[in-house]
Design a protein around this motif. Structure first.
Motif, PDB file in Angstrom:
ATOM      1  N   PHE A 189       0.824  -0.995   0.050  1.00  0.00           N
ATOM      2  CA  PHE A 189       0.037   0.047  -0.135  1.00  0.00           C
ATOM      3  C   PHE A 189       0.809   1.178   0.058  1.00  0.00           C
ATOM      4  O   PHE A 189       0.490   2.278  -0.579  1.00  0.00           O
ATOM      5  CB  PHE A 189      -1.108   0.035   1.093  1.00  0.00           C
ATOM      6  N   ASP A 190       2.070   1.462   0.838  1.00  0.00           N
ATOM      7  CA  ASP A 190       2.911   2.507   0.919  1.00  0.00           C
ATOM      8  C   ASP A 190       4.201   2.147   0.574  1.00  0.00           C
ATOM      9  O   ASP A 190       4.760   1.586   1.845  1.00  0.00           O
ATOM     10  CB  ASP A 190       2.498   3.264   2.039  1.00  0.00           C
ATOM     11  N   ASN A 348     -11.019   7.927   5.549  1.00  0.00           N
ATOM     12  CA  ASN A 348     -11.784   8.481   4.539  1.00  0.00           C
ATOM     13  C   ASN A 348     -11.353   8.080   3.321  1.00  0.00           C
ATOM     14  O   ASN A 348     -11.744   8.311   2.207  1.00  0.00           O
ATOM     15  CB  ASN A 348     -11.938   9.776   4.635  1.00  0.00           C
ATOM     16  N   SER A 349      -9.891   7.460   3.279  1.00  0.00           N
ATOM     17  CA  SER A 349      -9.172   7.022   2.101  1.00  0.00           C
ATOM     18  C   SER A 349      -9.763   5.595   1.645  1.00  0.00           C
ATOM     19  O   SER A 349      -9.572   4.758   2.835  1.00  0.00           O
ATOM     20  CB  SER A 349      -7.679   7.038   2.160  1.00  0.00           C
ATOM     21  N   ALA A 350     -10.128   5.577   0.717  1.00  0.00           N
ATOM     22  CA  ALA A 350     -10.461   3.883   0.075  1.00  0.00           C
ATOM     23  C   ALA A 350      -9.287   3.052   0.360  1.00  0.00           C
ATOM     24  O   ALA A 350      -9.320   1.808   0.860  1.00  0.00           O
ATOM     25  CB  ALA A 350     -10.830   3.794  -1.175  1.00  0.00           C
ATOM     26  N   ARG A 351      -7.996   3.634  -0.184  1.00  0.00           N
ATOM     27  CA  ARG A 351      -6.867   2.717  -0.267  1.00  0.00           C
ATOM     28  C   ARG A 351      -6.420   2.385   1.325  1.00  0.00           C
ATOM     29  O   ARG A 351      -6.191   1.138   1.561  1.00  0.00           O
ATOM     30  CB  ARG A 351      -5.779   3.520  -0.732  1.00  0.00           C
ATOM     31  N   GLN A 355      -6.324  -1.449   3.505  1.00  0.00           N
ATOM     32  CA  GLN A 355      -5.043  -1.775   4.404  1.00  0.00           C
ATOM     33  C   GLN A 355      -5.455  -1.818   5.687  1.00  0.00           C
ATOM     34  O   GLN A 355      -5.064  -2.896   6.370  1.00  0.00           O
ATOM     35  CB  GLN A 355      -4.030  -0.452   4.335  1.00  0.00           C
ATOM     36  N   PHE A 356      -6.406  -0.946   6.190  1.00  0.00           N
ATOM     37  CA  PHE A 356      -7.151  -1.080   7.553  1.00  0.00           C
ATOM     38  C   PHE A 356      -7.728  -2.571   7.600  1.00  0.00           C
ATOM     39  O   PHE A 356      -7.535  -3.395   8.712  1.00  0.00           O
ATOM     40  CB  PHE A 356      -8.056  -0.228   7.910  1.00  0.00           C
ATOM     41  N   LEU A 357      -8.505  -2.714   6.740  1.00  0.00           N
ATOM     42  CA  LEU A 357      -9.210  -4.255   6.710  1.00  0.00           C
ATOM     43  C   LEU A 357      -8.196  -5.381   6.559  1.00  0.00           C
ATOM     44  O   LEU A 357      -8.432  -6.384   7.131  1.00  0.00           O
ATOM     45  CB  LEU A 357     -10.262  -4.221   5.574  1.00  0.00           C
ATOM     46  N   THR A 358      -7.260  -5.156   5.771  1.00  0.00           N
ATOM     47  CA  THR A 358      -6.393  -6.337   5.592  1.00  0.00           C
ATOM     48  C   THR A 358      -5.677  -6.743   6.857  1.00  0.00           C
ATOM     49  O   THR A 358      -5.460  -7.712   7.209  1.00  0.00           O
ATOM     50  CB  THR A 358      -5.189  -5.867   4.516  1.00  0.00           C
ATOM     51  N   PHE A 359      -5.264  -5.694   7.764  1.00  0.00           N
ATOM     52  CA  PHE A 359      -4.583  -5.963   9.017  1.00  0.00           C
ATOM     53  C   PHE A 359      -5.728  -6.420  10.013  1.00  0.00           C
ATOM     54  O   PHE A 359      -5.435  -7.341  10.827  1.00  0.00           O
ATOM     55  CB  PHE A 359      -3.775  -4.756   9.604  1.00  0.00           C
ATOM     56  N   LYS A 434     -15.481   4.077   2.059  1.00  0.00           N
ATOM     57  CA  LYS A 434     -15.634   4.741   3.015  1.00  0.00           C
ATOM     58  C   LYS A 434     -16.336   4.104   4.186  1.00  0.00           C
ATOM     59  O   LYS A 434     -17.695   3.759   4.085  1.00  0.00           O
ATOM     60  CB  LYS A 434     -16.292   6.094   2.798  1.00  0.00           C
ATOM     61  N   ILE A 435     -15.687   3.641   5.324  1.00  0.00           N
ATOM     62  CA  ILE A 435     -16.084   3.154   6.416  1.00  0.00           C
ATOM     63  C   ILE A 435     -16.654   4.077   7.416  1.00  0.00           C
ATOM     64  O   ILE A 435     -16.048   5.190   7.560  1.00  0.00           O
ATOM     65  CB  ILE A 435     -15.123   2.270   7.200  1.00  0.00           C
ATOM     66  N   PRO A 436     -17.990   4.129   7.802  1.00  0.00           N
ATOM     67  CA  PRO A 436     -18.465   5.212   8.399  1.00  0.00           C
ATOM     68  C   PRO A 436     -17.938   5.514   9.888  1.00  0.00           C
ATOM     69  O   PRO A 436     -17.108   4.677  10.382  1.00  0.00           O
ATOM     70  CB  PRO A 436     -19.882   4.562   8.900  1.00  0.00           C
TER      71      PRO A 436
END
Length: 711
Positions: A189-190, A348-351, A355-359, A434-436
């Protein structure tokens, strides 16, 4: 002086501004930068950030600066401060003063390494009598500090042959493992990410009682918990203690240890009453996991010493009082990149959300795959009394995500096969663009969950209040590292098969969501329905420590530790043996305390009172008055006395037989089943009934109502 009428011990902060004294007893980055040459300071920073070695000349310069700083603060001795497998900390003090030279000395070699011997610490057979040497080696990543006029140097503790004899060594290795694995995933991702640091915030629960009352209870003194004691009429049912006004004496005590903690750079920030009467909590800000672990061990020591000044006693046992909440050590764990990103923080960033969901999904998968090992990491004799009782999570390991996140994972699992055309917004189609923001509310702490996502971190709530958090955190780090490594391989396989990177990641995440779904649970973890449901799902319910500890020797567990160079096979077997021995000794001590109190205190007191009743009953009969009530009470006392006596005899005999068992695992399981489970509750039930029957003035033990409601 009556305990309830004790005078306050006034506490005066050194300044009205915490910033004036925060970290003044720490030789940290600021002090090093001011006192070391730039080239030396650079080497220290590299050692902290990259784990590089410090050469002897650099060590000499650091040692000289440390000595000058310590002497300026009136320090006379230094020690290598380490964390052996007893669960507490250890230290051997050496003087700066060299009598032969007539001056204060401190060599760089003394900073870097010592041979404290310490041959009596538990080692699980690693250290033979003729090879009993143990060495402490400086851990530069944790700051040197002053405690009780002694310079304390945080160190690891290893055997002559190199095996770890402490909690810190495997923790540091597990940090390397998760850093290596997490960076590999982050770079999908980065590319700028070069380092990942596990972060930890430890919420410490504890009880406080008056010191004089504590001293009258042999069970508290010997075992840390009250083996007897009937519930008072008023306990925690009114919920009036939780977050209530802090009792004055306790607040003074809190101020005392908080001031000293802040001087030591421990960022304590929260204090409050907990649910049970006499129960409280302190919590610091988040820190790098190794420092947070050191600080938690140091904080407990500080609290003990501060309590003495205020004629109080701190109880860290997981279940010091029956019938009210026990105490945990809630571990709030997250992963932070060197670019300043919390990998468990929705965005608010889709990318970044992918990454958040991956971890997040990788962590859930790790907990599912190694649930039994995670359970073993928090196993102890004290925690067995707490798990599944009142507020504490059950022994069944499950993950709580909250309705919003669960819905997102379900949507991702269901919609993963959506056809993505060129130009389509893949993130939007998958429902993760976008995750609320409301996620922070929807992931409120489920107090019945042992492992819950709480907005931007996971909270491992099942850890016991006495535990050294390095144990469970080492396990958590290494199992997540293993899952991340597997995740990386699976993503690479998808990409080699022609999948675009984002789709490859999503495909693997969908697979992991399906495979780990059984460990996710949003309901009441205390309920019988959950036990039945968990059994249907194939989730373990290891309620007793000796049975849970078997997991350490499973092939699967051994492989993950060895693969990531965290613990060797020898070290695993040693730790298993040490934990079994500790369990046996704890149950054995409690058993002996129960026997002693029953035979030498409870039974004689009850018989004396019974004789009084018999005399009164005979007097009533001689006067022609009704003595039925007295006779009924006499009979009831007799029944309970017989129960206490026969069960104490049975328990003692069971203990004698088990002590002949040479197999440590069998002996530990026997102590669990044939001593604790068979006799503890039976004896307690009878004694607690006698407490209600015997005259209050005659009863030999201070009661719960006197200990719990501190003034």
């Amino acid at each position: 002086m009556m305990a309830q009428n004790r005078q306050r011990v006034p506490v005066v902060p050194p300044s009205n501004k915490i910033s004036d004294y925060y970290g003044t007893n720490v030789f940290g980055i600021k002090q090093m930068k001011e006192s070391l040459a730039p080239s030396v300071f650079k080497k220290v920073v590299e050692a902290i950030d990259k784990g590089s070695k410090i050469d002897s000349s650099t060590a000499e310069e650091i040692g000289s600066a440390v000595k000058t700083w310590a002497l300026s603060k009136g320090v006379t001795h230094y020690t290598h401060w380490f964390q052996p497998l007893t669960g507490s900390t250890a230290e051997k003090h050496d003087s700066f003063f060299d009598a032969q030279a007539g001056i204060e000395k401190f060599k760089g070699s003394a900073l870097v390494q010592q041979e404290p011997d310490a041959s009596s610490f538990p080692n699980g057979g690693i250290r033979s009598t003729f090879e009993a040497r143990g060495y402490t080696a400086w851990d530069p990543s944790s700051p040197i500090f002053i405690f009780d006029k002694t310079l304390c140097i945080p160190t690891i503790f290893v055997a002559y042959t190199g095996e770890a004899l402490d909690y810190k060594t495997p923790l540091l290795k597990s940090m390397e493992a998760i850093n290596d694995a997490a960076v590999e995933i982050c770079q999908l991702f980065d590319r700028n990410v070069r380092k990942i640091t596990p972060s930890l915030g430890v919420e410490q629960e504890y009880f406080v009682i008056d010191k004089a009352l504590y001293a009258t209870r042999p069970d508290l003194v010997m075992s840390g918990r009250s083996v007897f004691g009937h519930n008072p009429a008023r306990g925690q049912q009114l919920d009036d203690h939780y977050f209530g006004s802090i009792p004055t004496r306790v607040k003074d005590f809190m101020m005392e240890f908080e001031i000293e903690a802040l001087k030591l750079g421990i960022p304590v920030s929260t204090r409050h009453n907990e649910v049970a009467p006499g129960q409280f909590e302190v919590a610091p800000l988040f820190e790098e996991i190794n420092i947070a672990t050191d600080h938690n061990q140091l904080l407990m020591d500080l609290m003990d010493k501060a309590a003495e000044k205020h004629n109080l006693k701190v109880l860290f046992h997981e279940k010091p009082f029956a019938g009210v909440n026990g105490s945990g050590k809630h571990n709030n764990w997250s992963l932070i990149t060197d670019t300043g990103v919390n990998l468990f923080q929705p965005s608010n960033s889709a990318r970044e959300n992918l990454q958040f969901l991956t971890f997040l999904i990788a962590t859930v998968k790790a907990v599912y795959d190694y649930a039994d090992l995670l359970r073993a990491s928090i196993a102890s004799a004290g925690n067995d009394f707490r798990l599944g009782a009142n507020e504490a999570p059950p022994a069944i390991i499950s993950v709580f995500l909250g309705s919003t996140l669960s819905g997102i994972l379900d949507e991702l699992e269901k919609n993963g096969n959506i056809k993505i055309e060129k130009g389509d917004n893949m993130y939007m189609k998958l429902g993760i663009s976008k995750i609320p923001e409301i996620i922070l509310d929807n992931t409120d702490r489920n107090r019945t969950s042992p492992f819950a996502f709480t907005g931007n971190k996971f909270e491992f709530r099942a850890v016991g209040s006495q535990a050294n958090v390095a144990g469970p955190m080492t396990v958590l780090n290494v199992i997540v590292a293993e899952t991340l490594k597997n995740l990386s391989k699976d993503i690479e396989k998808e990409m080699n098969g022609g999948k675009e990177k984002k789709l490859a990641i999503v495909n693997v995440l969908r697979k992991y969501i399906k495979e780990s779904k059984k460990v996710r649970f949003e309901g009441d973890g205390y309920s019988e329905e959950w036990e039945k449901e968990a059994e249907k799902r194939g989730l373990s319910n290891l309620k007793s420590t000796p049975f849970a500890l078997d997991t350490y020797l499973d092939k699967k567990s051994a492989e993950v530790f060895i693969k990531h160079n965290v613990l060797s096979s020898i070290e695993l077997h040693a730790r298993h043996e040490i934990m079994l021995e500790n369990y046996i000794k704890k149950v054995q001590i409690e058993s002996r305390v129960m026997g002693d109190l029953s035979l030498n205190h409870i039974i004689p007191t009850a018989i004396l009172y019974q004789n009084k009743l018999i005399k009164n009953a005979n007097g009533l009969q001689g006067l022609g008055l009704d003595n039925t009530a007295a006779i009924d009470t006499i009979k009831e006392i007799s029944r309970h006395l017989e129960s206490v006596k026969s069960n104490v005899i049975g328990m003692t005999e069971a203990r004698k037989q088990l002590n002949k068992e040479e197999n440590l695992t069998k002996r530990a399981k026997g102590y669990s089943v044939e001593v604790k489970d068979m006799y503890f509750e039976k004896i307690r039930y009878a004694v607690d009934k006698l407490e209600l029957l015997v005259d209050d003035e005659s009863w030999p033990l201070v009661k719960y109502r006197e200990m719990l409601f501190i003034k």
